[in-house]
Design an enzyme around this catalytic site. Structure first.
Site, PDB file in Angstrom:
ATOM      1  N   THR A  83     -88.098   0.065  40.661  1.00  0.00           N
ATOM      2  CA  THR A  83     -87.917  -0.462  39.305  1.00  0.00           C
ATOM      3  C   THR A  83     -87.306   0.582  38.371  1.00  0.00           C
ATOM      4  O   THR A  83     -87.076   0.317  37.206  1.00  0.00           O
ATOM      5  CB  THR A  83     -89.266  -0.931  38.721  1.00  0.00           C
ATOM      6  OG1 THR A  83     -90.179   0.177  38.705  1.00  0.00           O
ATOM      7  CG2 THR A  83     -89.840  -2.087  39.519  1.00  0.00           C
TER       8      THR A  83
ATOM      9  N   GLN B  41     -86.810   2.471  30.040  1.00  0.00           N
ATOM     10  CA  GLN B  41     -85.818   1.776  30.870  1.00  0.00           C
ATOM     11  C   GLN B  41     -86.363   1.377  32.241  1.00  0.00           C
ATOM     12  O   GLN B  41     -85.700   0.659  32.976  1.00  0.00           O
ATOM     13  CB  GLN B  41     -84.569   2.646  31.040  1.00  0.00           C
ATOM     14  CG  GLN B  41     -83.868   2.976  29.739  1.00  0.00           C
ATOM     15  CD  GLN B  41     -83.468   1.721  28.978  1.00  0.00           C
ATOM     16  OE1 GLN B  41     -82.896   0.799  29.532  1.00  0.00           O
ATOM     17  NE2 GLN B  41     -83.792   1.688  27.694  1.00  0.00           N
ATOM     18  N   ASN B  42     -87.568   1.856  32.592  1.00  0.00           N
ATOM     19  CA  ASN B  42     -88.147   1.451  33.863  1.00  0.00           C
ATOM     20  C   ASN B  42     -88.615   0.006  33.727  1.00  0.00           C
ATOM     21  O   ASN B  42     -89.231  -0.371  32.743  1.00  0.00           O
ATOM     22  CB  ASN B  42     -89.309   2.363  34.259  1.00  0.00           C
ATOM     23  CG  ASN B  42     -89.718   2.136  35.697  1.00  0.00           C
ATOM     24  OD1 ASN B  42     -90.089   1.048  36.085  1.00  0.00           O
ATOM     25  ND2 ASN B  42     -89.628   3.195  36.491  1.00  0.00           N
ATOM     26  N   ARG B  43     -88.315  -0.795  34.744  1.00  0.00           N
ATOM     27  CA  ARG B  43     -88.569  -2.237  34.648  1.00  0.00           C
ATOM     28  C   ARG B  43     -89.883  -2.678  35.279  1.00  0.00           C
ATOM     29  O   ARG B  43     -90.166  -3.869  35.372  1.00  0.00           O
ATOM     30  CB  ARG B  43     -87.384  -2.986  35.278  1.00  0.00           C
ATOM     31  CG  ARG B  43     -86.151  -2.745  34.416  1.00  0.00           C
ATOM     32  CD  ARG B  43     -84.838  -2.789  35.087  1.00  0.00           C
ATOM     33  NE  ARG B  43     -84.702  -1.909  36.224  1.00  0.00           N
ATOM     34  CZ  ARG B  43     -83.748  -2.043  37.142  1.00  0.00           C
ATOM     35  NH1 ARG B  43     -82.882  -3.011  37.049  1.00  0.00           N
ATOM     36  NH2 ARG B  43     -83.657  -1.203  38.148  1.00  0.00           N
TER      37      ARG B  43
END
Length: 182
Positions: A148, A49-51
């Protein structure tokens, strides 16, 4: 890791992997400390889920790198070094808010073996610790960017990309291609 009803117990974490850089690295991106998921995957920004990787891929208009080796090549191709400001600390799970007993990372190895001229911090925690422990040694003021992390849900992927793009790409990007023909 011990857990009680979804709450991680504090534990001392020693940063588990090396920085990514080479002699041509010009930008150093610093996070705080790898998350639990990143420590499991043994590379930076490993939580799905980290962008981070999506943002960089969008900036450079490339596919999102998937493997550790693809991510390393991506960073080096774009002259980006990647590391964290913390070498060791006590932390609960992946919560930056719980960080204490910080041992700062020694950035000298990257700084002395690359061409770093800009330092970007992924989130306010990284910026806080960089300013406290490393800014005097590097002599470079860091730019704090929005995190992020999935915990920063207030920022959409598009908004993150816009913000990061202004910091990552040089102001005169594309100037060579816009020269007038005489």
């Amino acid at each position: 890791m011990k857990q009680m009803k979804g709450t991680a117990m504090p534990e001392t974490i020693v940063h588990p992997f090396d920085p990514v850089y080479d002699a041509d690295s010009e930008i150093l991106i610093l996070g705080s400390l790898p998350s639990v998921k990143s420590r499991q995957t043994q590379f930076y920004y490993g939580h799905p889920q980290n962008r981070f990787w999506k943002v960089l891929a969008a900036i450079f208009q490339e596919p999102v790198p998937a493997t550790v080796e693809e991510k390393r090549r991506f960073l080096l191709r774009h002259h980006i070094a990647l590391w964290d400001v913390i070498s060791q600390c006590v932390i609960e799970g992946s919560s930056d808010a719980s960080i204490r007993d910080v041992v700062p990372a020694d950035l000298d190895v990257v700084m002395h073996h690359s061409k770093i001229s800009r330092i970007l911090c992924n989130g306010q925690t990284a910026l806080k610790y960089y300013r406290k422990y490393q800014e005097k040694q590097t002599g470079i003021k860091a730019l704090g960017l929005p995190s992020t992390s999935p915990a920063n849900a207030a920022w959409s992927l598009e908004r993150l990309t816009d913000s990061w793009q202004q910091a990552v790409l040089p102001m005169d990007a594309g100037a060579d291609t816009k020269k007038e023909v005489q």
